[in-house]
Design a protein around this motif. Structure first.
Motif, PDB file in Angstrom:
ATOM      1  N   LEU A  91       0.849  -1.188   0.000  1.00 15.39           N
ATOM      2  CA  LEU A  91       0.000   0.000   0.000  1.00 15.39           C
ATOM      3  C   LEU A  91       0.887   1.240   0.000  1.00 15.39           C
ATOM      4  N   PHE A  92       0.531   2.219  -0.810  1.00 14.48           N
ATOM      5  CA  PHE A  92       1.315   3.449  -0.870  1.00 14.48           C
ATOM      6  C   PHE A  92       1.373   4.111   0.504  1.00 14.48           C
ATOM      7  N   SER A  93       2.542   4.649   0.820  1.00 12.21           N
ATOM      8  CA  SER A  93       2.734   5.310   2.100  1.00 12.21           C
ATOM      9  C   SER A  93       1.910   6.587   2.179  1.00 12.21           C
ATOM     10  N   ARG A  94       1.462   6.922   3.378  1.00 13.98           N
ATOM     11  CA  ARG A  94       0.749   8.175   3.604  1.00 13.98           C
ATOM     12  C   ARG A  94       1.709   9.328   3.898  1.00 13.98           C
ATOM     13  N   GLN A 270      -5.509   0.273  -3.950  1.00 18.93           N
ATOM     14  CA  GLN A 270      -4.739  -0.782  -3.281  1.00 18.93           C
ATOM     15  C   GLN A 270      -5.417  -1.230  -1.992  1.00 18.93           C
ATOM     16  N   THR A 271      -5.939  -0.278  -1.219  1.00 22.14           N
ATOM     17  CA  THR A 271      -6.568  -0.620   0.059  1.00 22.14           C
ATOM     18  C   THR A 271      -7.841  -1.429  -0.149  1.00 22.14           C
ATOM     19  N   LEU A 272      -8.644  -1.032  -1.124  1.00 18.68           N
ATOM     20  CA  LEU A 272      -9.875  -1.778  -1.399  1.00 18.68           C
ATOM     21  C   LEU A 272      -9.568  -3.185  -1.894  1.00 18.68           C
ATOM     22  N   THR A 273      -8.528  -3.320  -2.706  1.00 18.61           N
ATOM     23  CA  THR A 273      -8.126  -4.653  -3.166  1.00 18.61           C
ATOM     24  C   THR A 273      -7.652  -5.503  -1.991  1.00 18.61           C
ATOM     25  N   ARG A 274      -6.908  -4.891  -1.062  1.00 19.83           N
ATOM     26  CA  ARG A 274      -6.440  -5.634   0.115  1.00 19.83           C
ATOM     27  C   ARG A 274      -7.616  -6.081   0.974  1.00 19.83           C
ATOM     28  N   ILE A 275      -8.623  -5.239   1.152  1.00 24.83           N
ATOM     29  CA  ILE A 275      -9.812  -5.634   1.911  1.00 24.83           C
ATOM     30  C   ILE A 275     -10.475  -6.844   1.262  1.00 24.83           C
ATOM     31  N   SER A 276     -10.560  -6.828  -0.073  1.00 27.34           N
ATOM     32  CA  SER A 276     -11.152  -7.963  -0.781  1.00 27.34           C
ATOM     33  C   SER A 276     -10.348  -9.239  -0.531  1.00 27.34           C
TER      34      SER A 276
END
Length: 674
Positions: A91-94, A270-276
């Protein structure tokens, strides 16, 4: 060093004292890791051997040599922390690019201490060889599932290792959903869609649903007799969130993008894909789905963990983001550079001819400037201004410089290839688009050359007839003939440099178009208090509307001219043979030379062929660079080139004239009927 046997490996790990998670997994991975002469099949075979040994079903029929291996791993995994594994890796860094770059650089020279109970640190210490990402991705899912079963026993669903993993996945799922909901308040997203702050957006709804899902899942783990709370509604909301992100991407094209916005949208993806992926791992009553999702995620973790320690990977990711934010604008503009019917084809021919007329006089101005005996710096300034203002005039008059097309059409073509990967296009459609692009560029070059060369001839003859003076002296005449020679005059090399500047000009145009949309340039100019004092409202609105639509093209054309003008001066300063060759200017220069020198037909045709070679290099270099950047920015590939070439050949056989001439029927008529 020879590889130890499986029995020796297991015996070395059979200790009464707990050796720690890193030594245990490190020894197993070192034993599995292929050497230079081995293949993926050798790794799979060793995984099978380890699985059989741990299950007590080795080919020798012996009991496992070290039953304590599983015991040690179960103990370690029951205490391990998983959170950063799921919420950071991939996931891209904040932190943003600059802070992330500084952080990674500092890690290189002074690494932080590794936490033996943090699975992210364990992963980086176990898979610590440069080639690990290659063989890990090549090993199939089934083999990784076997290895996991050998180490922690997947059949023991209530074992300490799997129980801890489920708890950590649930916690990570809740944290990720909170991050997604919080992103809704980002000013960049509110700028694109202000309505998301006034309604129950899918991001907030997803967080609420996942919070309930995690709570009920934890209760179900404590009491399996309770009714299960399935993830169907969560997946519907997850898809709605992905659709909303797609809408943000589309709005960014018309409302303007920025580095931070592109970074934010990619991170949301990326975050939504990781949740999936985490929902797949938690899938109840579907062990196959759970195990396959776990194997996929494991491979991704190994690869992305290596990339997140790499300065080069960070640079590549951010260049990709910058390229995407720029080429989105070029992809929209590229539609106007592709002809699909006779009317558009003739319009492009006329537009190219108009540009050829102006370029003939731009070439004449440059010839006169070079004969004035100015200092190199002053000459460069006036030549750059001649080029820059000339290209701006060409745009204002709605004419077309042929070599400006590739930088725009490449983005359009890459968008079609991206659609093909998603199922909305196919090789035949891409081949048809390639033919349309090639045909459009051919007719634009034809338009440029068909007027630049004869106009130059006429001007040269008129100068001799009326002023009794040639447009250039003999030394310049020989210089311009030499510069057309592909090898002796370095014309191919100089044409390639011009192709690079053409590509850069396309990026510049995309950047300024994007800035115009992002800053709402038109609205700012319409309400500008200074302009309101000095210009009537109607004129101010017309200026604002024109600049709003043409700001990028004007800046791209002017700076392209500047780049062409300063190249020779840069070469002079560096002591290198740097210069540019552009097909339209080369044809005009040939016309001016032919107006003075009595050239034989064969000689003239030879130099005209050299002009076409220059044009081909201009087009292909700029197109190749623009295509590469556009593809990289979207993360897509051309695919099987042989299949694409076969599709291209089939399209040509269907309509051979289509290579140079548009079809009589419309593109819609050529589509197969259902």
């Amino acid at each position: 060093m020879p590889r130890q046997s499986l029995e020796s490996l297991l015996e070395s790990l059979n200790t009464s004292e707990h050796p720690g998670l890193v030594p245990l997994l490190g020894a197993v991975v070192d034993w599995l890791r292929p050497d230079g002469a081995e293949t993926t099949e050798d790794v799979v075979e060793r995984i099978q051997q380890l699985h059989d040994a741990q299950k007590g079903r080795s080919q020798k029929g012996e009991q496992p040599a070290a039953p304590d291996l599983r015991k040690h791993l179960q103990t370690s995994m029951a205490e391990a922390r998983h959170l950063s594994l799921y919420t950071e890796i991939g996931l891209f860094s904040r932190r943003g690019f600059v802070r992330e770059l500084g952080q990674r650089f500092y890690e290189r020279i002074n690494p932080r201490p590794r936490d033996p109970e943090n699975l992210r640190d364990v992963l980086s210490q176990v898979f610590n060889r440069p080639g690990d990402t290659v063989w890990v991705t090549q090993v199939p899912d089934d083999a990784w599932i076997l290895l996991l079963d050998a180490l922690v026993d997947l059949d023991d669903t209530n074992g300490p290792a799997l129980t801890r993993a489920r708890e950590q996945v649930l916690y990570s799922l809740e944290m990720l959903s909170l991050w997604v909901a919080a992103e809704e308040l980002e000013p960049e997203l509110l700028r694109l869609d202000p309505d998301i702050a006034e309604r129950n957006s899918p991001f907030v709804a997803l967080e609420r649903e996942l919070s309930a899902y995690v709570r009920y899942y934890a209760q179900w783990l404590e009491d399996p007799k309770q009714d299960a709370h399935d993830d169907e509604h969560a997946r519907v909301l997850l898809q709605q969130c992905m659709d909303q992100v797609d809408r943000f991407h589309k709005r960014a094209v018309t409302h303007g993008s920025s580095m931070s916005l592109t970074h934010l949208l990619e991170r949301l993806d990326q975050t939504l894909t990781r949740i999936s992926d985490l929902l797949d791992i938690l899938k109840r009553d579907d062990n196959t789905c759970q195990r396959c999702a776990g194997a996929r995620l494991f491979r991704e973790m190994v690869v992305q963990n290596a990339r997140q320690r790499s300065l080069r990977a960070l640079w590549q990711d951010n260049i990709k983001l910058v390229s995407r934010s720029i080429t989105e604008q070029s992809g929209e503009t590229g539609e106007h550079y592709i002809t699909q019917n006779r009317r558009e084809y003739l319009q492009m021919l006329g537009s190219g001819a108009g540009a050829g007329l102006i370029i003939a006089f731009m070439a004449l101005i440059k010839i006169q400037l070079m004969q004035m005996g100015l200092s190199p710096g002053v000459e460069t300034f006036w030549v750059s201004l001649n080029y820059g203002l000339g290209f701006v005039l060409i745009h204002i008059l709605h004419f077309t410089v042929a070599t400006k097309q590739p930088a725009m059409t490449a983005a359009r073509l890459s968008a079609a290839i991206e659609a093909g990967e998603k199922g909305a296009a196919n090789q035949a459609q891409i081949a048809r688009l390639l033919i349309q692009v090639g045909r459009s560029q051919f007719v634009a070059v034809l338009g440029n050359v068909s007027l630049a060369l004869p106009v130059a001839l006429l001007v040269g003859w008129a100068s001799l007839a009326w002023l009794n003076q040639p447009v250039m002296d003999e030394a310049q005449m020989h210089y311009h003939l030499l510069e057309l020679r592909p090898l002796a005059g370095l014309a191919i090399f100089h044409a390639a440099i011009a192709g690079v500047w053409l590509f850069v000009a396309g990026l510049i145009a995309g950047y300024f178009d994007n800035r115009s949309a992002y800053l709402q340039l038109g609205a700012r100019l319409r309400d500008n208090p200074l302009l309101a004092r000095v210009t009537p409202m109607g004129l101010r609105h017309r200026i604002a509307d024109y600049l709003d639509k043409n700001y990028g093209a004007l800046m791209g054309n002017f700076l392209f001219g500047v780049l062409l003008g300063v190249t020779g001066f840069i070469g002079l300063l560096l002591g290198l043979p740097l210069d540019i060759r552009h097909v339209a200017f080369a044809s005009a220069n040939l016309g001016y030379v032919a107006s003075i020198e009595a050239m034989q037909s064969a000689t003239f045709l030879m130099y005209f062929l050299f002009v076409l070679v220059i044009g081909a290099v201009n087009l292909w270099v700029s197109f190749a660079l623009a295509m590469y950047v556009a593809l990289r920015s979207r993360g897509v590939r051309l695919g099987d080139l042989r299949q694409l070439m076969r599709a291209y050949g089939r399209e040509l056989r269907k309509d051979p004239q289509g290579f140079l001439l548009p079809p009589r029927h419309t593109p819609e008529d050529s589509q197969p009927k259902d």
